[in-house]
Design an enzyme around this catalytic site. Sequence first.
Site, PDB file in Angstrom:
ATOM      1  N   CYS A  10      -0.513   2.336  -4.371  1.00 15.92           N
ATOM      2  CA  CYS A  10      -1.386   3.448  -4.729  1.00 15.92           C
ATOM      3  C   CYS A  10      -0.552   4.725  -4.802  1.00 15.92           C
ATOM      4  CB  CYS A  10      -2.478   3.633  -3.682  1.00 15.92           C
ATOM      5  SG  CYS A  10      -3.636   2.267  -3.610  1.00 15.92           S
TER       6      CYS A  10
ATOM      7  N   HIS B 181       0.845  -1.180   0.000  1.00 18.24           N
ATOM      8  CA  HIS B 181       0.000   0.000   0.000  1.00 18.24           C
ATOM      9  C   HIS B 181       0.891   1.244   0.000  1.00 18.24           C
ATOM     10  CE1 HIS B 181      -3.591  -2.292   0.926  1.00 18.24           C
ATOM     11  NE2 HIS B 181      -2.881  -2.985   1.782  1.00 18.24           N
TER      12      HIS B 181
END
Length: 473
Positions: free
Chosen positions: A209, A164
């Site tokens: 991301c 992430h």
Amino acid sequence: MATPIMVFQLKLLLLIVFVVQFSAAKPPSLVDTFRSIIKPKADSTTWAVLVAGSKEYFNYRHQADICHAYQILKKGGLKDENIIVFMYDDIAHDPENPRPGVIINSPNGSDVYAGVPKDYTGESVTSANFYAVLLGNKTAVKGGSGKVVASKPKDRIFVYYADHGGPGLLGMPNMNTSDYIYANDFIQVLKTKHAGGTYDKMVIYVEACESGSIFQGLLPKNLNIYVTTASNADESSWGTYCPGLTPPPPPEFNTCLGDLYSISWMEDSDSKDLTHETLQQQYLRVKKRTLNNNSSEGSHVMHYGTLSIRKETVSNYQGSATRKISADPFHTFDTMGVINQRDVDLYLMRQKYERLTDGTQQKNDLLKKIKEITAYRAHLDSSVNMIKRYLLGSGDGPVRDEGSALVDDWDCLKFMVRTFETHCGSLTQYGMKHTRTFANICNSGITKKAMDEATKKSCSSFKKGQWDPATFG
Ligand SMILES: *[C@@H]1O[C@H](CO)[C@@H](O)[C@H](O)[C@H]1NC(C)=O
Ligand SMILES: *[C@@H]1O[C@H](CO)[C@@H](O)[C@H](O)[C@H]1NC(C)=O
Ligand SMILES: *[C@@H]1O[C@H](CO)[C@@H](O)[C@H](O)[C@H]1NC(C)=O
Ligand SMILES: *[C@@H]1O[C@H](CO)[C@@H](O)[C@H](O)[C@H]1NC(C)=O
Ligand SMILES: *[C@@H]1O[C@H](CO)[C@@H](O)[C@H](O)[C@H]1NC(C)=O
């Protein structure tokens, strides 16, 4: 007297001479459009650093990605002594894993866990160790195998990270310690490595991301480093091979097996002769597949840094030993079923919830957990919103030029993240998306004192310890 045959032969000869001369005079730019013949020198070693930034079973896919990458490099001929792996290592033997001791990275895939070196696991998967390993600084490493990139001036380095992220930062598994890889620190490490003269070229692949924000406006073009990222600076990246989507994992798996950009480059590497494919070709193929048929469920693969490196063959970084080439997956699934990285945990919990028997303790507990996570997310969103209103009014802060770095004052961004986590709780992988708001606050020139006061006021009713961030990934 010249016969027609002789005239023909003479013309042919002239043509050949012309072609040979023309080729010799061919400007480099024409040659450049073809596969580069740049080969590492005979005494050049390829090193690799592989980093899975997450932990816990619902994040199975990041460690699966990293293990798969190891297998590609190993088959390519890289030696274990030159591959350094960071992974929390809590997946293979997690009680939820339907195949104990095995990790797969695609529905029909074979075990990718076998043989993976456990250099840095558990609490030793830290940003500080990652930097020390890249810099080859053995004395700075804490815990782990102590293996570092002891590279020499002619060596090549391949770095691959999966987890992430958020604007300006990448996650690491020990989130309760506020351990993140901040873009400016990472870039500084790369500059230091370059200044040390201990590599020839480096290639970095990043799945996260907003991964473009780690390099956009920050990575100089003259470090001999070529980077590709799963997404641009403003969008999510995507998990795939998830239950309930196409193609699904085997039915006994309640987790996603891979991430779209990651499986795209790795399945490409598995299916190509890497001594003939260039980094540019891989970039274009991965970019196409990761766009996912131009649906809203895809991301824009980007590249940064020393772009001339992409003319080199992939084998210069991923190994070139002859190996079994698998079928080309790109014709099998044009559109992949995917889930936004930040929603994967809740998605998986809801899938599991549907399958449990009504009224059981397990089902009730799971519902409670889903509600807690949803409430914690709402708390993060509303706290950030309140801080923003206090400090920026109804606006969003200054608009920065396209392609510029997220923030100029990185100490300010770090201060804002720390202040937030002190008073409002861990950002968690979900809340990392809010660092853009924090960056905007910093870019507005607001004082630390004002940030501190606004954060305290916004989270005055938040009780530390009321939530256990460790369970929120
Ligand atoms: C897995 O194998 C089955 C049977 O050969 C096939 O139908 C399916 O498409 C394969 N799945 C993937 C993702 O390759
Ligand atoms: C290696 O790390 C140690 C401890 O952080 C530091 O004191 C030393 O200067 C570093 N060495 C180099 C060559 O950077
Ligand atoms: C996606 O859109 C781009 C730009 O509009 C276009 O060039 C490309 O062919 C499209 N790709 C697919 C798979 O539809
Ligand atoms: C691509 O998307 C279009 C509509 O967005 C859809 O009609 C088409 O079937 C998709 N193609 C593939 C190969 O999935
Ligand atoms: C962080 O959380 C883990 C459990 O998830 C725990 O073992 C560790 O001690 C914690 N570290 C700190 C500094 O709180």
